[in-house]
Every structure is written in structure tokens, then in C-alpha cells.
Design an enzyme around this catalytic site. Sequence first.
Site, mmCIF file in Angstrom:
data_model
loop_
_atom_site.group_PDB
_atom_site.id
_atom_site.type_symbol
_atom_site.label_atom_id
_atom_site.label_comp_id
_atom_site.label_asym_id
_atom_site.label_seq_id
_atom_site.Cartn_x
_atom_site.Cartn_y
_atom_site.Cartn_z
ATOM 1 N N THR A 129 30.263 45.851 43.759
ATOM 2 C CA THR A 129 29.350 46.440 42.765
ATOM 3 C C THR A 129 28.774 45.378 41.828
ATOM 4 O O THR A 129 27.740 45.612 41.208
ATOM 5 C CB THR A 129 30.057 47.500 41.899
ATOM 6 O OG1 THR A 129 31.234 46.910 41.341
ATOM 7 C CG2 THR A 129 30.443 48.723 42.716
ATOM 8 N N ASP A 130 29.429 44.214 41.729
ATOM 9 C CA ASP A 130 29.012 43.257 40.693
ATOM 10 C C ASP A 130 27.580 42.750 40.883
ATOM 11 O O ASP A 130 26.754 42.857 39.989
ATOM 12 C CB ASP A 130 30.019 42.100 40.545
ATOM 13 C CG ASP A 130 30.378 41.402 41.850
ATOM 14 O OD1 ASP A 130 29.905 41.837 42.919
ATOM 15 O OD2 ASP A 130 31.138 40.412 41.796
ATOM 16 N N GLY A 159 44.263 31.913 46.334
ATOM 17 C CA GLY A 159 43.449 32.393 47.442
ATOM 18 C C GLY A 159 43.896 33.734 47.996
ATOM 19 O O GLY A 159 43.587 34.076 49.128
ATOM 20 N N LEU A 218 43.664 37.417 43.967
ATOM 21 C CA LEU A 218 44.125 37.792 42.621
ATOM 22 C C LEU A 218 43.445 36.951 41.556
ATOM 23 O O LEU A 218 43.795 37.012 40.385
ATOM 24 C CB LEU A 218 45.644 37.639 42.524
ATOM 25 C CG LEU A 218 46.440 38.539 43.468
ATOM 26 C CD1 LEU A 218 47.937 38.251 43.361
ATOM 27 C CD2 LEU A 218 46.171 40.002 43.158
ATOM 28 N N SER A 224 43.178 33.468 41.080
ATOM 29 C CA SER A 224 43.863 32.339 40.443
ATOM 30 C C SER A 224 42.855 31.350 39.889
ATOM 31 O O SER A 224 43.124 30.644 38.918
ATOM 32 C CB SER A 224 44.789 31.648 41.446
ATOM 33 O OG SER A 224 44.049 31.006 42.468
ATOM 34 N N SER A 225 41.655 31.295 40.498
ATOM 35 C CA SER A 225 40.654 30.319 40.021
ATOM 36 C C SER A 225 40.195 30.663 38.605
ATOM 37 O O SER A 225 40.151 29.790 37.737
ATOM 38 C CB SER A 225 39.469 30.243 40.981
ATOM 39 O OG SER A 225 38.859 31.497 41.145
ATOM 40 N N ASP A 228 35.976 38.307 37.398
ATOM 41 C CA ASP A 228 37.272 37.631 37.309
ATOM 42 C C ASP A 228 37.534 37.083 35.910
ATOM 43 O O ASP A 228 38.617 37.263 35.346
ATOM 44 C CB ASP A 228 37.334 36.477 38.320
ATOM 45 C CG ASP A 228 37.153 36.966 39.739
ATOM 46 O OD1 ASP A 228 37.159 38.197 39.950
ATOM 47 O OD2 ASP A 228 37.001 36.116 40.642
#
Length: 369
Positions: free
Chosen positions: A23-24, A109, A112, A114-115, A159
Site C-alpha cells: 500500500t505504501d 534480512g 523485520l 533491521s536496516s 520502516d
Amino acid sequence: MNEEFTVVTSFSPGRLEWLGNHTDYNNGVALSVAIDLGVTAVVTRRGDRQVRLRSASREGVQSFKLDELTQQIYGGWFGYVLGVVDLFKSDGLIDTGLDVEVRSTLPEGAGLSSSAALECAVGLALLKLSGAKMNLLELAKLCQKAEHYYVGTQCGLLDQISSLAARSGEALVIDFRSLQYHSVKLPEGLCFLVVPSGVKHSLVAGEYNVRKASCEAAARAMGVPDLASADVEMLKLHRGVMDDRVYRRALHVLGEITRVKLAISFLEAGDITSVGRLMWESHKSSQENFQNSCAELDGIVEWFARDGRALGARLSGGGFGGSAIVLCREELAEDLIEDYMKAHGKVLGDSRPMLCRAGVGGWELAALP
Ligand code: ADP
Ligand code: MG
């Protein structure tokens, strides 16, 4: 105290895409949850102009000169960190060398994020260290920019906003057109299982772009600037003027936007069973309409559906591999994990579901206004 010796520690969490698949970039809405796993950054000013980076999950120390940092794709984990440091430097907020040490409880990766947790943890530490005045959205955009221009991943803001803005015991609703977000209370005693499919998103970039192009084609056929400007009724009216595949891609995205809105009202009414039902529906729509699932993800979701104890399950994130998420009552989680492993463990290898609870965003943890 000499500010050279100031040590600043910040934590920012990973996140789950609970509902709101793809959706983003269509300017829609998503429901996300920050989790209780994340990245901690410890940052100290140096007396010289060296920038030294260490990650507890990597060997060795990476050294750079502050004055030689420039906007470029660095091609390594340090790109995320250098991007944030360089953007603070360009804004005149950092003008000394730094020691940056990161450690993490998040798998990398695994979908979740992490970046973003890494960028946001470092960004929060630099914010505290520099005393800069920045609001949450400005920091989220700075971190996104680091990922775009120093790593080369064209990510949206889901994110970073989730990692920073989540509040204790609440889920986050993000509107990608206005970039406004708000919290919705979570019922007590729930948790998520993150179940790796064992399939790497190898085809993701290509498939992702094709899906994006289909969404744009559907919006054009309806004469609207983006999919979020339409709704399912309008799409159905225009079914005859678009390719069936394009129609089904748009149906998924518009269905997701509807499901996010329904989930908000169910959460406000404390009706978690209905939110779970939306998760099963979301997965079915991924399978049938968006075709971004795969046999392994379907196998996971079907196992939990057959088992009957979970409230809902679906693929989460881009799709074509990665992880599925399962919503369940916390008292059932350990048994569910064990039973799932008995059924699947040997076949899928490193497939142990991870238990995640709703966590708190980095902004609140850093006690920022
Ligand atoms: P995700 O954000 O879903 O975990 P990405 O591919 O976007 O997946 O980001 C993973 C990358 O982020 C890793 O390959 C690594 O470069 C970087 N990263 C994340 N956490 C750490 C960490 N603790 N130490 C070093 N690099 C990290
Ligand atoms: Mg990422």
C-alpha cells in the site's frame, strides 16, 4: 564534563507489517507493529576526525575520515550508518570524529526491518549527541535518505516511521499520502510469531517493479493519480477498461486499504478475532490477486489455518519468500511453535518461528518530545 567523553546509547526496534500489503507506494495506509527486538547504537565523540564503526555481528572495525564522507553507495552494512552520519554532517550538526558501535537482537534480512532499526538507532544517538532540533518525521526522512543514497534501496517510509513512532502497547496506522500516523491500542496478551519461509526474495526486485507498474496502470485506467484515490467500487466499474491481471493487482491493494481501515475499527472495538480474520483474507488475496506468495508461505499459512489455534496468519512484506506472520494469544505461543516445528522443522531447515511482542519506538525510548 568534556563532551569528547560523552557516550550516548539509543535503541530502535524492528517492525511487522500487520496489514496493508504493497500500500505504501500507492499512497494508501498500513497497520504496523514495532516489536521488542531491535538495534542498539552506542556513539562517542572522538578528539580527531575519524569515524570508526563496529557491529557486534561483524568482524573488525571500519574506519573512515569524516571529511571524506560523500553521498555514494558504500556497498556494505556501514553504508546505512555512514549515510546517517554524513547527512548529520551536511546539516552542520556533527563536526567531530565518532566511534559508533551497534549490536542487535534482530535477524537481518528477515523482513523485520533491521536496516531501518540500524539507521534509526544511529540517528537517535546523533540527535542526542548533537542536541539538534528535529522532529520525528524529519529524522525518519533523513534515515530513509541514507538508505536511498548510501545503500541504494528505494524504500518507503513505513520502516523508519514504525521504528521511531510506535508507542508502548499500541499498533501504528500510517497514511502514506499525508505521512500522518496515529496509534491504536492493542488488546493485552497477544503476540506474533514470525515464521521464516526459507525462501530468499531472489526475484523480488523484478517482480516488485512489475507489480508497481500494474498498480500505476490501474490508476491510469481509472483516471486517478494513484490507487489510494480510488476504491473497490470504482475499480469494479472500470473492470472492462483494464487487463484482468492489472485489475486483480489493484483489487489486492484496494482490498488491503479497506482491510486496514476495518482493522482499525475492530481494534477500537476490542474485536481481535475479526482482525485475525482480515489477516487470513489478506493472504488469500495475495495468493489469488497479487500473486506475491509462494508454495512455502502458503504451506505455513495453511498449517496454522488447519491447526486452528492462531487468530490469523499472512505473508508480510514484499512477498515471494521472506516470512509469514501469525497472530496468537501469548499463552498458546510456545506450544504452537513446538507443534509447528514437529510438523515442519525437518523439511524447512532453519524455520523456527520467532516470538515477537509489541514493542516501543525509538523516539519514546529516547524520551524525545
Ligand atoms: P531487513 O531490513 O528486512 O532486515 P534489509 O536487507 O533491508 O533487510 O537490511 C539488512 C541489512 O542491514 C544487512 O544486510 C546489513 O547490511 C544491515 N544491518 C542490519 N542490522 C545490522 C547489524 N546489527 N550490524 C550490521 N549491519 C546490519
Ligand atoms: Mg530493510
